[in-house]
Design an enzyme around this catalytic site. Structure first.
Site, PDB file in Angstrom:
ATOM      1  N   ASP A  84      22.996 -14.111 -32.112  1.00 63.12           N
ATOM      2  CA  ASP A  84      23.877 -13.537 -33.127  1.00 63.12           C
ATOM      3  C   ASP A  84      24.215 -14.652 -34.106  1.00 63.12           C
ATOM      4  O   ASP A  84      24.720 -15.708 -33.701  1.00 63.12           O
ATOM      5  CB  ASP A  84      25.166 -13.001 -32.499  1.00 63.12           C
ATOM      6  CG  ASP A  84      24.937 -11.736 -31.688  1.00 63.12           C
ATOM      7  OD1 ASP A  84      23.893 -11.085 -31.876  1.00 63.12           O
ATOM      8  OD2 ASP A  84      25.804 -11.403 -30.858  1.00 63.12           O
TER       9      ASP A  84
ATOM     10  N   ASP B 278      24.548   0.505 -31.676  1.00 65.80           N
ATOM     11  CA  ASP B 278      25.750  -0.016 -31.024  1.00 65.80           C
ATOM     12  C   ASP B 278      26.578   1.182 -30.585  1.00 65.80           C
ATOM     13  O   ASP B 278      27.040   1.957 -31.430  1.00 65.80           O
ATOM     14  CB  ASP B 278      26.556  -0.894 -31.984  1.00 65.80           C
ATOM     15  CG  ASP B 278      25.775  -2.116 -32.448  1.00 65.80           C
ATOM     16  OD1 ASP B 278      24.912  -2.586 -31.679  1.00 65.80           O
ATOM     17  OD2 ASP B 278      26.023  -2.597 -33.568  1.00 65.80           O
TER      18      ASP B 278
END
Length: 256
Positions: A11, A130
């Site tokens: 990330d 997500d």
């Protein structure tokens, strides 16, 4: 059974690798090029880069980071974050990415997935989902899709959305449990299994890995085709090689 993949996830925000809990409380984990090189040396099957604030901040693609990584790392790179158009897909592929992950932009414009797969092929388009559990205890399980780094609810059902993206040509689904992200409490196996069993394309399980057993459970109990992890690799708790050796001992086929 085909070999199952182990994929470290980086990330990225502001040019650095970070890791958070439930998509917040971000902690610096290092330089993306150095970390990617380390995972290549450890035998990772692929690496996934996600610019986690590009969409919400309205920033451009992380082309300079991908170019730097691609010049030194020789395993497939999946890149996501801030991808809004087919032209963005082209720019990232030219920078050295092998697959492009789309998330918020696919919800804003589902035709993007159809157009991108039509031009570049299903094999290089990954749809990231997500998902957060939205059903109450005792109700049939349901998960809602979120966008913009987990900040924005969409009202979409995660299983149905995965089906729609597969119909539009997505080659893989990268499925992250927001409830489990960074918690080290294991994958949401019910979510992973529900999506894996619903679509004809590979599903990458993400969110919640705390140990090597969680990786094996994602494959065996979650029916995933690949498992993605960050914290256990970034902070040196385990190497990718150790993870593969464990999976092999569990009878799960991996590339050694």
């Amino acid at each position: 059974m085909l070999a199952k993949r182990i994929i470290p996830c980086l990330d990225v925000t502001n040019g650095r690798v970070v890791k958070g809990v439930n998509f917040v409380e971000l902690r610096d984990a290092g330089d993306p090029v150095e970390i990617a090189r380390r995972y290549d040396e450890q035998g990772a099957d692929e690496i996934t880069f996600l610019d986690i604030t590009a969409t919400s901040d309205g920033r451009d693609l992380i082309l300079h980071i991908i170019e730097a990584v691609a010049s030194q790392v020789f395993i497939p790179l999946t890149v996501g974050g801030g991808v809004r158009t087919v032209e963005d897909v082209r720019r990232l592929l030219n920078a050295g990415a092998d697959k492009i992950s789309v998330n918020s932009s696919a919800i804003a414009n589902p035709q993007l997935v159809s157009d991108a797969t039509g031009k570049y092929g299903s094999q290089c388009i990954v749809v990231a989902i997500d998902a957060k559990r939205s059903s109450a205890p005792g109700e049939p399980p349901r998960w809602e899709v979120f966008t913009h780094g987990g900040r924005k609810a969409t009202g979409l059902d995660a299983v149905e959305w995965a089906r729609e993206m597969a119909r539009r040509g997505a080659g893989e689904i990268l499925l992250t449990s927001m409830d489990r992200d960074g918690t080290k409490s294991g994958f949401d196996l019910e979510l992973t299994r529900a999506v894996s069993d619903a679509v004809p394309v590979p599903v990458i399980a993400s969110g919640g890995v705390g140990g090597l057993q969680d990786l094996a459970d994602g494959i065996r109990l979650g029916h995933a085709d690949a498992v993605l992890a960050a914290s256990i690799f970034h902070y040196g708790e385990h190497t990718v090689g150790e993870a593969k050796a464990f999976m092999a001992r569990e009878g799960i086929p991996v590339r050694m």
